[in-house]
Design a protein around this motif. Sequence first.
Motif, PDB file in Angstrom:
ATOM      1  N   ASN A 102     -32.816 -23.857 -22.154  1.00  0.00           N
ATOM      2  CA  ASN A 102     -32.424 -24.053 -23.399  1.00  0.00           C
ATOM      3  C   ASN A 102     -31.900 -25.050 -24.213  1.00  0.00           C
ATOM      4  N   GLY A 103     -31.425 -25.103 -25.204  1.00  0.00           N
ATOM      5  CA  GLY A 103     -30.759 -26.524 -25.716  1.00  0.00           C
ATOM      6  C   GLY A 103     -29.758 -25.539 -26.693  1.00  0.00           C
ATOM      7  N   LYS A 104     -29.621 -26.956 -26.893  1.00  0.00           N
ATOM      8  CA  LYS A 104     -28.138 -26.379 -28.427  1.00  0.00           C
ATOM      9  C   LYS A 104     -28.432 -28.371 -28.924  1.00  0.00           C
ATOM     10  N   ALA A 105     -27.942 -28.593 -30.015  1.00  0.00           N
ATOM     11  CA  ALA A 105     -27.639 -29.364 -30.982  1.00  0.00           C
ATOM     12  C   ALA A 105     -26.759 -29.640 -31.815  1.00  0.00           C
ATOM     13  N   TYR A 106     -25.609 -30.049 -32.191  1.00  0.00           N
ATOM     14  CA  TYR A 106     -24.999 -29.991 -32.975  1.00  0.00           C
ATOM     15  C   TYR A 106     -24.566 -30.825 -33.937  1.00  0.00           C
ATOM     16  N   VAL A 107     -23.450 -31.341 -34.488  1.00  0.00           N
ATOM     17  CA  VAL A 107     -23.129 -31.807 -35.874  1.00  0.00           C
ATOM     18  C   VAL A 107     -21.874 -31.057 -36.131  1.00  0.00           C
ATOM     19  N   GLY A 108     -20.757 -31.833 -35.874  1.00  0.00           N
ATOM     20  CA  GLY A 108     -19.263 -31.284 -36.518  1.00  0.00           C
ATOM     21  C   GLY A 108     -18.030 -32.706 -37.120  1.00  0.00           C
ATOM     22  N   TYR A 109     -17.463 -31.819 -37.501  1.00  0.00           N
ATOM     23  CA  TYR A 109     -16.228 -32.361 -38.811  1.00  0.00           C
ATOM     24  C   TYR A 109     -15.492 -31.935 -38.000  1.00  0.00           C
ATOM     25  N   SER A 110     -14.514 -33.015 -37.623  1.00  0.00           N
ATOM     26  CA  SER A 110     -12.923 -33.351 -37.756  1.00  0.00           C
ATOM     27  C   SER A 110     -11.659 -32.830 -38.056  1.00  0.00           C
ATOM     28  N   PHE A 111     -11.029 -31.903 -38.397  1.00  0.00           N
ATOM     29  CA  PHE A 111      -9.721 -31.366 -39.206  1.00  0.00           C
ATOM     30  C   PHE A 111      -8.683 -32.686 -38.387  1.00  0.00           C
ATOM     31  N   ASP A 112      -7.541 -32.668 -39.217  1.00  0.00           N
ATOM     32  CA  ASP A 112      -6.164 -33.456 -38.206  1.00  0.00           C
ATOM     33  C   ASP A 112      -5.398 -32.598 -37.162  1.00  0.00           C
ATOM     34  N   ALA A 113      -5.916 -33.841 -35.988  1.00  0.00           N
ATOM     35  CA  ALA A 113      -4.869 -32.657 -35.203  1.00  0.00           C
ATOM     36  C   ALA A 113      -3.276 -32.413 -35.216  1.00  0.00           C
ATOM     37  N   LEU A 114      -2.752 -31.292 -34.776  1.00  0.00           N
ATOM     38  CA  LEU A 114      -1.637 -31.125 -34.611  1.00  0.00           C
ATOM     39  C   LEU A 114      -1.100 -30.813 -33.466  1.00  0.00           C
ATOM     40  N   PRO A 115       0.068 -31.357 -32.723  1.00  0.00           N
ATOM     41  CA  PRO A 115       1.184 -31.531 -31.603  1.00  0.00           C
ATOM     42  C   PRO A 115       1.020 -30.038 -31.668  1.00  0.00           C
ATOM     43  N   PHE A 116       0.814 -29.650 -30.146  1.00  0.00           N
ATOM     44  CA  PHE A 116       1.210 -28.362 -29.502  1.00  0.00           C
ATOM     45  C   PHE A 116       1.114 -28.583 -28.242  1.00  0.00           C
ATOM     46  N   GLN A 117       2.131 -27.416 -27.792  1.00  0.00           N
ATOM     47  CA  GLN A 117       2.996 -27.929 -26.097  1.00  0.00           C
ATOM     48  C   GLN A 117       2.126 -28.851 -25.560  1.00  0.00           C
ATOM     49  N   GLY A 118       3.034 -29.926 -25.891  1.00  0.00           N
ATOM     50  CA  GLY A 118       2.453 -31.133 -24.964  1.00  0.00           C
ATOM     51  C   GLY A 118       1.305 -31.788 -24.735  1.00  0.00           C
ATOM     52  N   GLY A 119       0.617 -31.330 -25.670  1.00  0.00           N
ATOM     53  CA  GLY A 119      -1.268 -31.840 -26.104  1.00  0.00           C
ATOM     54  C   GLY A 119      -1.112 -31.541 -28.075  1.00  0.00           C
ATOM     55  N   VAL A 120      -2.460 -31.680 -28.339  1.00  0.00           N
ATOM     56  CA  VAL A 120      -2.957 -31.186 -29.294  1.00  0.00           C
ATOM     57  C   VAL A 120      -3.906 -30.103 -29.997  1.00  0.00           C
ATOM     58  N   ALA A 121      -3.623 -29.928 -30.651  1.00  0.00           N
ATOM     59  CA  ALA A 121      -4.684 -29.031 -31.487  1.00  0.00           C
ATOM     60  C   ALA A 121      -6.045 -29.429 -31.893  1.00  0.00           C
ATOM     61  N   LEU A 122      -6.822 -29.054 -31.761  1.00  0.00           N
ATOM     62  CA  LEU A 122      -8.203 -29.943 -32.833  1.00  0.00           C
ATOM     63  C   LEU A 122      -9.169 -28.613 -33.345  1.00  0.00           C
ATOM     64  N   PRO A 123      -8.468 -28.861 -34.402  1.00  0.00           N
ATOM     65  CA  PRO A 123      -9.399 -28.245 -35.656  1.00  0.00           C
ATOM     66  C   PRO A 123     -11.024 -28.928 -35.445  1.00  0.00           C
ATOM     67  N   SER A 124     -11.845 -28.072 -36.050  1.00  0.00           N
ATOM     68  CA  SER A 124     -13.044 -28.527 -36.287  1.00  0.00           C
ATOM     69  C   SER A 124     -14.214 -28.003 -36.799  1.00  0.00           C
ATOM     70  N   ILE A 125     -15.360 -27.748 -37.905  1.00  0.00           N
ATOM     71  CA  ILE A 125     -16.487 -26.987 -37.944  1.00  0.00           C
ATOM     72  C   ILE A 125     -17.268 -28.066 -37.943  1.00  0.00           C
ATOM     73  N   GLU A 126     -18.719 -27.174 -37.383  1.00  0.00           N
ATOM     74  CA  GLU A 126     -19.989 -27.485 -36.457  1.00  0.00           C
ATOM     75  C   GLU A 126     -20.875 -26.362 -37.173  1.00  0.00           C
TER      76      GLU A 126
END
Length: 203
Positions: free
Chosen positions: A61-85
């Motif tokens: 099986n397999g998958k291939a994708y192209v995505g776009y990331s929006f601005d990262a948001l600081p969260f609990q010592g890391g960052v939240a990374l919203p994207s669309i694919e």
Amino acid sequence: MSFKLRFPAALLALAAIAPLHASAADPASPIYIGASYGFRASTGLDCIAGQSDCDKSSKRNGKAYVGYSFDALPFQGGVALPSIELVGYMGGEVKSGFDTGAGRRAGRGKFTGLGIQGVLGYQFDAFTLSGRAGAAYTQGKVDYLGGGSDKKDKIGLTYGIGAAYALNKNWALHLDWDRVPVKYSSKQTTKVDMFSLGASYRF
């Protein structure tokens, strides 16, 4: 060497030559591409009585994708990374029983699909954990062992989770689980659970 062995070997070679430190919180570009090899896909199908050479889990099986990331948001010592694919799926052959209007028949099924999904990742250091949900259009096809075939389209919800390790600000390795709806015939609809290993590149 078969494709099944070459793909994991290529990923290990990539890991060996790429720098082992990443700064994915400061990406080179919001655009990325990726591909994964689905080493196992459970279909939820059942074999019929007396069926030989039955395998309810498809391979290759397999998958291939192209995505776009929006601005990262600081969260609990890391960052939240919203994207669309935008993602394409390819389901390898599964040998099982399939429901039809004339009862259950043995056959070999495959599917392809195209979907769009939102992804929310939580990144800490070089590691990212993510969840995703969206919708996909899939086309399932089954060739019956006694002759004849079916082909059906379906639109349904997709979702999954994943883990990634960034080798540098461009390259990352991924381990994913995706659930994809598939309709092989007018009477046979199921959800395929695809487990895959792959890599992505951020421009």
